[in-house]
Each structure stands twice: as structure tokens, then as C-alpha cells.
Design a protein around this motif. Structure first.
Motif, PDB file in Angstrom:
ATOM      1  N   ALA A 111      66.598  78.995  85.506  1.00  6.06           N
ATOM      2  CA  ALA A 111      66.483  77.861  85.993  1.00  6.06           C
ATOM      3  C   ALA A 111      66.384  76.993  84.671  1.00  6.06           C
ATOM      4  CB  ALA A 111      65.149  77.337  86.596  1.00  6.06           C
ATOM      5  N   VAL A 112      65.588  77.110  83.688  1.00  7.19           N
ATOM      6  CA  VAL A 112      65.662  76.175  82.599  1.00  7.19           C
ATOM      7  C   VAL A 112      67.058  76.228  81.896  1.00  7.19           C
ATOM      8  CG1 VAL A 112      64.606  75.523  80.290  1.00  7.19           C
ATOM      9  CG2 VAL A 112      63.142  76.126  82.240  1.00  7.19           C
ATOM     10  N   ILE A 113      67.534  77.280  81.759  1.00  4.75           N
ATOM     11  CA  ILE A 113      68.859  77.588  81.164  1.00  4.75           C
ATOM     12  C   ILE A 113      69.827  76.805  81.690  1.00  4.75           C
ATOM     13  CG2 ILE A 113      70.682  79.444  80.587  1.00  4.75           C
ATOM     14  CD1 ILE A 113      68.387  81.512  80.155  1.00  4.75           C
ATOM     15  N   TYR A 114      69.907  76.544  82.997  1.00  8.45           N
ATOM     16  CA  TYR A 114      71.084  75.994  83.681  1.00  8.45           C
ATOM     17  C   TYR A 114      70.875  74.588  83.861  1.00  8.45           C
ATOM     18  CZ  TYR A 114      72.924  80.757  84.122  1.00  8.45           C
ATOM     19  OH  TYR A 114      73.496  82.128  83.647  1.00  8.45           O
ATOM     20  N   LEU A 115      69.500  74.089  83.671  1.00  7.35           N
ATOM     21  CA  LEU A 115      69.421  72.793  84.075  1.00  7.35           C
ATOM     22  C   LEU A 115      70.127  71.889  83.304  1.00  7.35           C
ATOM     23  CD1 LEU A 115      67.624  70.544  85.218  1.00  7.35           C
ATOM     24  CD2 LEU A 115      65.785  71.203  83.089  1.00  7.35           C
ATOM     25  N   PRO A 116      70.103  71.978  82.082  1.00 10.24           N
ATOM     26  CA  PRO A 116      71.218  70.898  81.255  1.00 10.24           C
ATOM     27  C   PRO A 116      72.652  71.186  81.898  1.00 10.24           C
ATOM     28  CG  PRO A 116      70.734  72.827  79.919  1.00 10.24           C
ATOM     29  CD  PRO A 116      69.937  72.996  81.082  1.00 10.24           C
ATOM     30  N   ILE A 117      73.201  72.012  82.230  1.00 11.10           N
ATOM     31  CA  ILE A 117      74.402  72.292  82.736  1.00 11.10           C
ATOM     32  C   ILE A 117      74.659  71.476  83.931  1.00 11.10           C
ATOM     33  CG2 ILE A 117      76.495  73.709  83.364  1.00 11.10           C
ATOM     34  CD1 ILE A 117      75.381  75.914  81.855  1.00 11.10           C
ATOM     35  N   LEU A 118      73.644  71.621  84.993  1.00 10.92           N
ATOM     36  CA  LEU A 118      73.944  71.119  86.192  1.00 10.92           C
ATOM     37  C   LEU A 118      73.531  69.439  86.218  1.00 10.92           C
ATOM     38  CD1 LEU A 118      72.044  73.960  88.354  1.00 10.92           C
ATOM     39  CD2 LEU A 118      74.525  73.247  88.371  1.00 10.92           C
ATOM     40  N   ALA A 119      72.754  69.299  85.356  1.00  6.79           N
ATOM     41  CA  ALA A 119      72.395  67.828  85.082  1.00  6.79           C
ATOM     42  C   ALA A 119      73.459  67.196  84.470  1.00  6.79           C
ATOM     43  CB  ALA A 119      71.058  67.499  84.225  1.00  6.79           C
ATOM     44  N   ARG A 120      74.328  67.545  83.707  1.00  2.00           N
ATOM     45  CA  ARG A 120      75.356  67.003  83.025  1.00  2.00           C
ATOM     46  C   ARG A 120      76.732  66.993  83.976  1.00  2.00           C
ATOM     47  NH1 ARG A 120      75.907  67.125  77.244  1.00  2.00           N
ATOM     48  NH2 ARG A 120      78.088  67.551  77.224  1.00  2.00           N
ATOM     49  N   VAL A 121      76.630  67.763  84.826  1.00  2.00           N
ATOM     50  CA  VAL A 121      77.729  67.780  85.900  1.00  2.00           C
ATOM     51  C   VAL A 121      77.554  66.665  86.673  1.00  2.00           C
ATOM     52  CG1 VAL A 121      78.578  68.789  87.914  1.00  2.00           C
ATOM     53  CG2 VAL A 121      78.335  70.321  85.841  1.00  2.00           C
ATOM     54  N   MET A 122      75.989  66.586  87.264  1.00  2.00           N
ATOM     55  CA  MET A 122      75.722  65.478  88.207  1.00  2.00           C
ATOM     56  C   MET A 122      75.760  64.155  87.526  1.00  2.00           C
ATOM     57  SD  MET A 122      74.348  65.255  91.015  1.00  2.00           S
ATOM     58  CE  MET A 122      74.329  63.766  92.359  1.00  2.00           C
ATOM     59  N   ARG A 123      75.670  64.038  86.191  1.00  2.80           N
ATOM     60  CA  ARG A 123      75.655  62.742  85.720  1.00  2.80           C
ATOM     61  C   ARG A 123      77.182  62.504  85.571  1.00  2.80           C
ATOM     62  NH1 ARG A 123      77.478  61.571  80.532  1.00  2.80           N
ATOM     63  NH2 ARG A 123      76.700  59.678  79.612  1.00  2.80           N
ATOM     64  N   ALA A 124      78.045  63.217  84.885  1.00  2.00           N
ATOM     65  CA  ALA A 124      79.473  63.032  85.097  1.00  2.00           C
ATOM     66  C   ALA A 124      79.896  62.500  86.485  1.00  2.00           C
ATOM     67  CB  ALA A 124      80.159  64.248  84.723  1.00  2.00           C
ATOM     68  N   SER A 125      79.419  63.204  87.629  1.00  2.00           N
ATOM     69  CA  SER A 125      80.116  62.771  88.888  1.00  2.00           C
ATOM     70  C   SER A 125      79.471  61.556  89.050  1.00  2.00           C
ATOM     71  CB  SER A 125      79.635  63.806  89.958  1.00  2.00           C
ATOM     72  OG  SER A 125      79.995  63.702  91.227  1.00  2.00           O
ATOM     73  N   THR A 126      78.194  61.055  89.049  1.00  2.00           N
ATOM     74  CA  THR A 126      77.793  60.045  89.035  1.00  2.00           C
ATOM     75  C   THR A 126      78.306  58.626  88.442  1.00  2.00           C
ATOM     76  OG1 THR A 126      75.432  60.821  89.467  1.00  2.00           O
ATOM     77  CG2 THR A 126      75.427  58.572  89.063  1.00  2.00           C
ATOM     78  N   LEU A 127      78.731  58.954  87.182  1.00  2.00           N
ATOM     79  CA  LEU A 127      79.594  57.989  86.501  1.00  2.00           C
ATOM     80  C   LEU A 127      80.931  57.588  87.080  1.00  2.00           C
ATOM     81  CD1 LEU A 127      78.885  59.092  82.808  1.00  2.00           C
ATOM     82  CD2 LEU A 127      77.934  57.003  83.869  1.00  2.00           C
ATOM     83  N   VAL A 128      81.408  58.361  87.843  1.00  2.00           N
ATOM     84  CA  VAL A 128      82.647  58.288  88.546  1.00  2.00           C
ATOM     85  C   VAL A 128      82.111  57.727  89.772  1.00  2.00           C
ATOM     86  CG1 VAL A 128      84.584  59.270  89.862  1.00  2.00           C
ATOM     87  CG2 VAL A 128      83.950  60.399  87.438  1.00  2.00           C
ATOM     88  N   VAL A 129      81.637  57.916  90.566  1.00  2.00           N
ATOM     89  CA  VAL A 129      81.126  57.355  91.845  1.00  2.00           C
ATOM     90  C   VAL A 129      80.540  55.827  91.669  1.00  2.00           C
ATOM     91  CG1 VAL A 129      79.566  57.656  93.764  1.00  2.00           C
ATOM     92  CG2 VAL A 129      80.596  59.509  93.022  1.00  2.00           C
ATOM     93  N   VAL A 130      79.892  55.722  90.904  1.00  2.00           N
ATOM     94  CA  VAL A 130      79.311  54.251  90.754  1.00  2.00           C
ATOM     95  C   VAL A 130      80.403  53.171  90.555  1.00  2.00           C
ATOM     96  CG1 VAL A 130      77.024  54.977  89.981  1.00  2.00           C
ATOM     97  CG2 VAL A 130      78.715  54.621  88.163  1.00  2.00           C
ATOM     98  N   ARG A 131      81.538  53.593  89.969  1.00  2.00           N
ATOM     99  CA  ARG A 131      82.477  52.556  89.648  1.00  2.00           C
ATOM    100  C   ARG A 131      83.482  52.540  91.160  1.00  2.00           C
ATOM    101  NH1 ARG A 131      83.253  55.929  85.105  1.00  2.00           N
ATOM    102  NH2 ARG A 131      82.188  55.085  83.391  1.00  2.00           N
ATOM    103  N   ASN A 132      83.231  53.102  92.017  1.00  2.00           N
ATOM    104  CA  ASN A 132      84.046  53.172  93.275  1.00  2.00           C
ATOM    105  C   ASN A 132      83.467  51.781  94.178  1.00  2.00           C
ATOM    106  OD1 ASN A 132      85.475  55.443  93.405  1.00  2.00           O
ATOM    107  ND2 ASN A 132      83.650  56.678  94.201  1.00  2.00           N
ATOM    108  N   GLU A 133      84.487  51.541  94.827  1.00  2.00           N
ATOM    109  CA  GLU A 133      84.409  49.911  95.495  1.00  2.00           C
ATOM    110  C   GLU A 133      83.013  49.998  96.443  1.00  2.00           C
ATOM    111  OE1 GLU A 133      88.153  48.879  97.147  1.00  2.00           O
ATOM    112  OE2 GLU A 133      88.786  48.664  95.267  1.00  2.00           O
ATOM    113  N   TYR A 134      82.853  50.859  96.958  1.00  2.00           N
ATOM    114  CA  TYR A 134      81.814  51.165  98.209  1.00  2.00           C
ATOM    115  C   TYR A 134      80.527  51.086  97.597  1.00  2.00           C
ATOM    116  CZ  TYR A 134      81.793  55.938  97.214  1.00  2.00           C
ATOM    117  OH  TYR A 134      81.903  57.188  96.114  1.00  2.00           O
TER     118      TYR A 134
END
Length: 258
Positions: free
Chosen positions: A126-149
Motif C-alpha cells: 500500500a505504501v509503495i503504490y501510494l505515490p503513484i495513485l496520489a499523483r494520478v489523482m492530483r493530475a486528474s484533479t488539475l484537469v477537472v478544476v479547470r472545467n466550467e461546471y
């Protein structure tokens, strides 16, 4: 494929023809037969039954470790991507320090400190894959927050918490779900590797990696002791990989065709 494997793992006590630790002295290294379809090992234990129970242990560690990693990684990724600034820097740099460490070395370090076992192996993975999943979530969040809704929700007076829960998180989760399904395959492989080294699931609990370790000395004499646990790992990894690919096609069809 994955559904069938999960059913086999859950129903192992019912489906297994023999107990995983039942010793038959007359069937030591017995070839596959009607009584023992996958043969028997060096102690006369039924390989089919042990594969079923071993699959149960391996899937439990793999799925629990990825689930635990998601529970921590998703909030961290959302905070880093939504808040930005010093919060993003602090979270990202901390995750980078974990990410640069070799996965197997980090897992062995955890086990050396806390001791071997399936629970510790799941925690280490779980600790090993924590940064991978967190970075994917961060990148996806950066895209979503720019949306008009999202911008519209903030303009209508929605607070940060309501915006994140109602708009950002639901629309940013898809890539994390895909990544989690793919990482489950690697988690199963890593668990098998740790068990092969004697650092994962401990005897007498069967594990696929432990079965590979037990059968390596009789590979030429009784190859079925190695072949069937190995095939179980291959099929499970392929199932998770196909699931990840299917989810990616479902969530991002344009990305597949472009």
C-alpha cells in the motif's frame, strides 16, 4: 476472468477437494490424477486445493493493499490538485521521496522492521503504490478544476468542501480506478515475490509465491508443483490487466481511438 477467480477464492473451503494441509504419505510428488487433478507436492498435499487457498491469500493481500492505498492517496491527490501552492508542494515532494525507492527494497525494509506476514506485506505494498495513485489523482484533479461546471459552482457560492465532494472528486476518480485495477496485478506479483522469499504470507497458510518456493527443488522431478501455482498467478495478473484495459476504454473511449 477476475470474477471466476474471486468466486474460486471465496469458495475455496467448499470447492477444494482436499484440505490445503492434508498430508497423504502415499501420494508424495504424485502425478496429476482423478484424486489429485493438479498432482501433489513433496508432503503429499493436494496442489489443486493449495492453489485455491493460495489464490485466496494472494488476492486478499493484493486487493486490500490497493484499497488501503486508494483510501489515503485519493484525499492527498485531491488536496494537492485543488489547493495547489504550498500544500501541493509539500504533498508532492513527500510522495516523490517514496516513489524514488525501489518497490521490493521498500517492502523488504517494512518487513524487516515489522516482521513477515500477509498483513505487513499488504501495508508495505500500500505504501509503495501510494505515490503513484496520489499523483494520478492530483493530475486528474488539475484537469477537472479547470472545467466550467467547477468554476460555475464556485461562482454560485459553493464552498470548497461542497465543490470537491459534489463536482471534483466524482469526475476525477475514473483514472484512479483504472490505475488501481492495473496496480492490483503488480501487487499480486509483488506479494507472490515476497512470499517466494519467505517474507509474505507465512506457513501453514498457503500462498502462490510460497508454493513456487516449495516446488523449486523438485522442478524437474515434479513440474506440476510449480506449473499450476505459476499459471494461477499468470491468469490473475492477466485478469487484472484486462479489467484495467476495459475500464480505460469505458472511461476514455476517445483516448483509445485517438
Amino acid at each position: 476472468m477476475l470474477g471466476i477467480l474471486v468466486i474460486i477464492a471465496l469458495a475455496a473451503p467448499i470447492l477444494a477437494p482436499h484440505g490445503p494441509e492434508t498430508v497423504d504419505a502415499d501420494q508424495v510428488l504424485g502425478a496429476p490424477s482423478l484424486i489429485h487433478p493438479f498432482g501433489s507436492d513433496v508432503l503429499g498435499r493436494d496442489v489443486l486445493s493449495r492453489v485455491m487457498f493460495g489464490l485466496r491469500s494472494s488476492l486478499l493481500v493484493a486487493l486490500s493493499s490497493v484499497a488501503l492505498s486508494c483510501v489515503v492517496a485519493i484525499p492527498l491527490g485531491i488536496v494537492a490538485g485543488y489547493a495547489g501552492g504550498w500544500a501541493d508542494t509539500a504533498i508532492s515532494r513527500t510522495l516523490d521521496m517514496i516513489l524514488v525507492l525501489p518497490a521490493l527494497l521498500l517492502a523488504i525494509t517494512f518487513i524487516a522492521i515489522l516482521g513477515p506476514g500477509s498483513t505487513v506485506a499488504a501495508l508495505a505494498i500500500a505504501v509503495i503504490y501510494l505515490p503513484i495513485l496520489a499523483r494520478v489523482m492530483r493530475a486528474s484533479t488539475l484537469v477537472v478544476v479547470r472545467n466550467e461546471y467547477v468554476i460555475g459552482a464556485r461562482a454560485r457560492g459553493a464552498g470548497h468542501f461542497r465543490t470537491v465532494i459534489g463536482h471534483v472528486a466524482p469526475n476525477a476518480l475514473a483514472p484512479v480506478i483504472v490505475q488501481a485495477s492495473v496496480l492490483s496485478a503488480f501487487a499480486l506479483q509483488l506479494e507472490a515475490g515476497l512470499s517466494f522469499l519467505g517474507l509474505g504470507t507465512q506457513p501453514p497458510t498457503p500462498s502462490l509465491g510460497g508454493m513456487l518456493s516449495d516446488g523449486r527443488d523438485v522442478l524437474t522431478q515434479a513440474p506440476w508443483v510449480e506449473i499450476f501455482p505459476g499459471l494461477a498467478i499468470v491468469v490473475a495478473v492477466l485478469a487484472f490487466t484486462f479489467l484495467g484495459e476495459g475500464l480505460r476504454r469505458a472511461f476514455d473511449p476517445q483516448g483509445v481511438t485517438s
